[in-house]
Design a protein around this motif. Sequence first.
Motif, short mmCIF file in Angstrom:
data_model
loop_
_atom_site.label_atom_id
_atom_site.label_comp_id
_atom_site.label_asym_id
_atom_site.label_seq_id
_atom_site.Cartn_x
_atom_site.Cartn_y
_atom_site.Cartn_z
N SER A 1 0.82 -1.22 0.00
CA SER A 1 0.00 0.00 0.00
C SER A 1 0.85 1.26 0.00
N SER A 2 1.96 1.25 0.74
CA SER A 2 2.81 2.45 0.80
C SER A 2 3.67 2.62 -0.45
N SER A 3 3.70 1.60 -1.30
CA SER A 3 4.57 1.65 -2.48
C SER A 3 3.84 2.03 -3.77
N LEU A 4 2.51 2.16 -3.71
CA LEU A 4 1.73 2.32 -4.95
C LEU A 4 2.13 3.57 -5.74
N LEU A 5 2.28 4.71 -5.06
CA LEU A 5 2.64 5.93 -5.78
C LEU A 5 4.04 5.80 -6.39
N ALA A 6 4.98 5.27 -5.61
CA ALA A 6 6.35 5.09 -6.12
C ALA A 6 6.37 4.09 -7.28
N LEU A 7 5.56 3.05 -7.18
CA LEU A 7 5.49 2.06 -8.26
C LEU A 7 4.88 2.68 -9.51
N TYR A 8 3.84 3.46 -9.34
CA TYR A 8 3.23 4.16 -10.48
C TYR A 8 4.28 5.01 -11.21
N LYS A 9 5.04 5.80 -10.44
CA LYS A 9 6.06 6.67 -11.03
C LYS A 9 7.14 5.86 -11.73
N LYS A 10 7.56 4.76 -11.10
CA LYS A 10 8.62 3.93 -11.70
C LYS A 10 8.14 3.29 -13.00
N LEU A 11 6.91 2.80 -13.01
CA LEU A 11 6.39 2.17 -14.22
C LEU A 11 6.21 3.19 -15.34
N LYS A 12 5.80 4.40 -14.99
CA LYS A 12 5.70 5.46 -16.01
C LYS A 12 7.08 5.76 -16.60
N GLU A 13 8.10 5.72 -15.75
CA GLU A 13 9.47 5.96 -16.20
C GLU A 13 9.97 4.83 -17.10
N LEU A 14 9.64 3.59 -16.75
CA LEU A 14 10.17 2.43 -17.48
C LEU A 14 9.41 2.16 -18.78
N LYS A 15 8.15 2.59 -18.85
CA LYS A 15 7.33 2.44 -20.07
C LYS A 15 7.27 0.98 -20.56
N PRO A 16 6.73 0.08 -19.74
CA PRO A 16 6.68 -1.33 -20.15
C PRO A 16 5.59 -1.61 -21.17
N ASP A 17 5.80 -2.67 -21.95
CA ASP A 17 4.74 -3.23 -22.78
C ASP A 17 3.91 -4.22 -21.96
N THR A 18 4.58 -4.93 -21.05
CA THR A 18 3.93 -5.94 -20.22
C THR A 18 4.50 -5.85 -18.80
N ILE A 19 3.63 -6.03 -17.81
CA ILE A 19 4.03 -6.09 -16.41
C ILE A 19 3.66 -7.48 -15.90
N VAL A 20 4.61 -8.15 -15.22
CA VAL A 20 4.39 -9.50 -14.70
C VAL A 20 4.69 -9.49 -13.20
N THR A 21 3.76 -10.02 -12.41
CA THR A 21 3.98 -10.05 -10.97
C THR A 21 3.37 -11.32 -10.38
N THR A 22 3.66 -11.56 -9.09
CA THR A 22 3.11 -12.69 -8.37
C THR A 22 2.95 -12.31 -6.91
N MET A 23 2.25 -13.13 -6.13
CA MET A 23 1.92 -12.91 -4.73
C MET A 23 0.70 -11.98 -4.65
N ILE A 24 -0.30 -12.38 -3.89
CA ILE A 24 -1.64 -11.79 -3.99
C ILE A 24 -1.69 -10.30 -3.72
N LEU A 25 -1.02 -9.79 -2.69
CA LEU A 25 -1.12 -8.36 -2.38
C LEU A 25 -0.41 -7.53 -3.44
N THR A 26 0.72 -8.02 -3.94
CA THR A 26 1.41 -7.32 -5.01
C THR A 26 0.58 -7.36 -6.29
N ASN A 27 -0.03 -8.51 -6.57
CA ASN A 27 -0.93 -8.60 -7.72
C ASN A 27 -2.03 -7.54 -7.63
N ALA A 28 -2.61 -7.41 -6.43
CA ALA A 28 -3.70 -6.45 -6.24
C ALA A 28 -3.23 -5.03 -6.50
N GLY A 29 -2.08 -4.67 -5.91
CA GLY A 29 -1.55 -3.32 -6.08
C GLY A 29 -1.27 -3.00 -7.53
N VAL A 30 -0.66 -3.95 -8.24
CA VAL A 30 -0.32 -3.72 -9.64
C VAL A 30 -1.58 -3.57 -10.49
#
Length: 364
Positions: free
Chosen positions: A68-97
């Motif tokens: 929960s405390s990482s969502l804003l930082a993750l949003y900014k990082k993903l905007k910076e990285l400009k992915p075509d695909t995002i892959v994650t695992t583990m339920i809470l991380t899945n939810a946040g992404v």
Amino acid sequence: MDANRKKIVFVLPRLYPGGAERVLITLMNNLPREYYDIEFVSLSGEGTIRHWIDSDIPIHSLNKKNVSSSLLALYKKLKELKPDTIVTTMILTNAGVVMLKPFFSGVRFVIRESSLPKALINEYGRKGRVSRYIYKYLYPRADLVISPTKLIIEEFKTYVKIDVSNHKVLYNPVNERRLHSTISHFDFPPERAKTVRFVCVGRLGYEKGYDRLIESLVGFKMPDGYDWQLNIIGKGAETKKLGDLVRRNNLKGHVHLSGYRNTPWPDIAEADCLLLPSRWEGMPNVVLEALSCGTRVIAHRDAGGVAEISELADESDVQVAKDMDAFVGMMRNVKPCMPSLPLKSLLPSQFTLKSVMNKFEEMI
């Protein structure tokens, strides 16, 4: 970045050892670099398994305490990285992404679920109640949900009661070359020829069922005059309880709690049989790794995807017991069989690294 390569960003909450972490990193490491530009994001930045990640993959640490405390930082990082695909695992991380998906038009969101929904909802208190909400309202928003066994998808359909049209099975890959490279020799004492060696590997938690295994071994004897030893490799919340059980039942000469090992595969390869008495599992990686090491398996039927492995493996390589009495009865049929190099893998072809990676590439 080469414009012809797809940008794939993998996300984990932290870098601590576990089955889900190992699978995600294995998938990431083995994507061909000529087709994929790969980057990795750790939400906390903490952990001991950075060395699992190939050195050419950039690691971005957000240094946050939780999802929960990482969502804003993750949003900014993903905007910076400009992915075509995002892959994650583990339920809470899945939810946040997945919650960030509306802000990333055209980006493919792939999440991996390795736990049995029914067990997670019913056995984990508050986390279980939150999980039900995540499953029902966030997982359907992902472009793809991959699970390592058909049983998990079936529970999403019949127990969670959600549409599973965005769910697919992707078996856990086994990097046999990496496993086998950790095993350089065997050194057996003379008494090994008359001793049956059993091994368990995994977190020492209630769900792994080590307590019921130890209690079932009180008075246990092997036929034909064989001695027996059980080596339990791992650490966790049940460590003290299990140690007390061993002492109370006078099993110290037979059952040994060996603690965590980063590379348990030599111990697995040296054993005559791997035991899996779990109360619940998704797709148990340790069974696949044991088969790769040429070690046969006895498992309780509660251990989730093990039944699926048994159907694909050769007869007798994976025995599934209906209860602990049957489990112990199967143990009595094991004979000492000292391995030699090179190892003869018993792993079904569906779990080989090449097979799984081909399917993963098709999915992403």
